[in-house]
Enzyme design. Structure first.
Site, PDB file in Angstrom:
ATOM      1  N   SER A   1      -8.230 -70.112  25.934  1.00  0.00           N
ATOM      2  CA  SER A   1      -8.106 -70.733  27.250  1.00  0.00           C
ATOM      3  C   SER A   1      -6.883 -71.614  27.426  1.00  0.00           C
ATOM      4  CB  SER A   1      -9.374 -71.530  27.577  1.00  0.00           C
ATOM      5  OG  SER A   1     -10.440 -70.648  27.846  1.00  0.00           O
TER       6      SER A   1
ATOM      7  N   SER B   1      -9.380 -70.524  30.590  1.00  0.00           N
ATOM      8  CA  SER B   1      -9.899 -71.300  31.708  1.00  0.00           C
ATOM      9  C   SER B   1      -8.921 -72.372  32.183  1.00  0.00           C
ATOM     10  CB  SER B   1     -11.216 -71.976  31.296  1.00  0.00           C
ATOM     11  OG  SER B   1     -11.010 -72.920  30.261  1.00  0.00           O
TER      12      SER B   1
ATOM     13  N   LYS C   1      -6.409 -80.975  32.948  1.00  0.00           N
ATOM     14  CA  LYS C   1      -7.477 -80.039  33.298  1.00  0.00           C
ATOM     15  C   LYS C   1      -8.739 -80.817  33.666  1.00  0.00           C
ATOM     16  CE  LYS C   1      -9.859 -76.019  31.254  1.00  0.00           C
ATOM     17  NZ  LYS C   1      -9.916 -75.175  30.031  1.00  0.00           N
TER      18      LYS C   1
END
Length: 496
Positions: free
Chosen positions: A183, A159, A79
């Site tokens: 997330s 996210s 990420k």
């Protein structure tokens, strides 16, 4: 490589699976993954899950495999709020597009040291979805909008949206997500993969763009529980720069041990009835999952739990206070003088670049964070909510009912993405905020699908019970009777 239909693209994903008893060919797998990225992310449905990737991945995988390390050259996508030395770490924002620090976060260094190959960076909800109340999960100014491989007009959730979509699409063996409150588990659930949110303090947060020192953690996103356990074994560990991890080495282990042998016979499991929600298809899948547990001898205990009065307001106070404090601390480690120094600098940047940064939604949470400076109020909110989720929450529920784990559906099916109006969470499904705010381990395992849209099954327990939660996840995975959906790489259509 060119494919003309979504069906052909799906064949790229499903071709040549590696069986458990076959030798692992890291280089060949990496080559297939690059082909999938080219066919499905750069072209075809353009999932926008991957921001940047390593074209030399197969060569690095071969080298790592020959070194005989535990990960054996397996590829990992990261990420883009976690630093790797090869590429900038942007958190999805144009304000950090040149944030090339040349350093690895300790969790990344751990993965490399264990034979993992960092394959690239994944898209995310910009600033890990803390910028605005009306955001659209999966969108960032750097990466655009991530699409869900199971239904490309549906949301990939935030996210860690790019990490979830990338693993569902077969772009790497595993991905790293980060979670503050849902997330990792939400994108894992709606993309039909496994997601594991570790105990806060099991994995270092150093050189990770922060929201909350109390709640932030990184964790693996994979296709199986075993793979999640294998990657957690590689990335976990104490870090002198992150005081929360002081006990990590004590609790770190080979998390793959015992997964195959764990029995649910006689295991008491608490069922969070108030958090099942009101989505009929999800409820039906959840009841099937409970039957699967009972078929293996688990003893199910219904548990009633309600969120305390004022809980959500206090939660926001904690996040916003820690955001402005912790963001300044992270930005202060950046040597590039062109980078912002504070959250206020980021707010100013967004206003000055509003056409690109603020077109679809604003930054009201950032602006609120700048005004959330009352430390006494913050301390009271923090202590109250930690007590509500720990001593009076998970710890109490486990002890009072004599159960080892708590379970609930993870979240509802993916909603239709709407950049104009923002996200559309609904149905009251899930209890993930309890382990998120408590800082306790939480796994989501694919539970089935509602109209071809994946839904996950959540299992969580007390602090440092990461290994036990992984074992329970593996046991459910083995017992599961529901059929799992295959990504279509097409817009959603009703089941025939």
């Amino acid at each position: 490589m060119r494919h003309t239909t979504a069906a052909a693209l799906a064949l790229v994903l499903l071709a040549s699976p590696v069986l458990a008893d076959e030798p692992y060919d890291a280089a060949a797998e990496a080559q297939q993954q690059l082909a999938r990225i080219a066919a499905l992310d750069d072209a075809g449905p353009q999932l926008n899950a991957v921001i940047v990737y390593e074209p030399e991945g197969p060569n690095y995988a071969n080298e790592a495999s020959e070194a005989g390390m535990p990960l054996d050259g397996r590829t990992v996508l990261v990420k883009d709020n976690i630093e790797t030395f090869e590429w900038p770490t942007t958190a999805g924002s144009l304000a950090l597009r040149d944030n090339a620090t040349g350093r690895d976060a300790p969790l990344i260094a751990n993965i490399r040291a264990n034979g993992g190959v960092i394959m690239g960076k994944t898209n995310l909800s910009e600033w890990a979805n803390i910028r605005d109340n009306r955001s659209t999960s999966g969108w960032s100014a750097i990466g655009g909008l991530t699409r869900n491989p199971h239904a490309t007009d549906r949301n990939a959730c935030g996210s860690s949206s790019g990490s979830g979509a990338a693993i569902a699409a077969g772009f790497a063996w595993a991905a790293i997500g980060t979670e503050t409150n849902g997330s990792i588990t939400c994108p894992a659930s709606v993309n039909g993969i496994v997601g594991f949110k570790a105990t806060v303090g099991m994995v270092s947060r150093t050189h990770v763009v922060p929201i909350s020192a109390t709640q932030d953690t990184a964790g693996p996103m994979t296709r199986t529980v075993h793979d999640a356990a294998l990657l957690l074994s590689a990335m976990a560990g104490s870090d002198p720069l992150d005081p929360a991890t002081a006990e990590a080495d004590t609790h770190k282990t080979d998390f793959t041990t015992g997964l195959d042998d764990f029995s649910l016979a006689g295991v008491r499991i608490g069922v969070m009835r108030n958090q099942v929600g009101n989505v009929a298809g999800v409820t039906a899948l959840f009841e099937q999952a409970l039957s699967d547990l009972e078929s293996q001898g688990a003893v199910l205990i219904d548990i009633e739990y309600d969120w305390p009065d004022g809980f959500w307001g206090r939660s926001l106070t904690v996040l916003l206070f820690e955001l402005q404090r912790d963001m300044a601390a992270y930005l202060g480690t950046l040597e590039d003088g062109s980078m912002p120094d504070t959250l206020a600098d980021i707010v100013t940047f967004n206003r000055e670049n509003s056409e690109k940064e603020l077109r679809w939604f604003g930054q009201d949470l950032f602006e609120q964070a700048l005004e959330t400076t009352d430390e006494a109020a913050y301390r009271e909110a923090l202590e109250t909510n930690l007590k509500a989720t720990r001593e009076d929450g998970i710890d109490r529920l486990l002890a009072e009912h004599g159960v080892q784990f708590l379970v609930a559906p993870t979240t509802g099916p993916a909603w239709s993405t709407d950049l104009v109006n923002g996200d559309n969470f609904g149905g009251g499904v899930g209890a993930g905020s309890l382990p998120a705010i408590a800082g306790y381990p939480h796994i989501t395992v694919p539970m089935g699908a509602v109209e071809r849209l994946p839904v996950g099954f959540s299992i969580f327990a007390g602090k440092w019970q990461d290994h036990e939660v992984l074992k329970a996840g593996a046991a459910y995975e083995k017992a599961r009777t529901a059929e799992l959906p295959t990504p279509s790489f097409d817009p959603w259509k009703p089941a025939e």
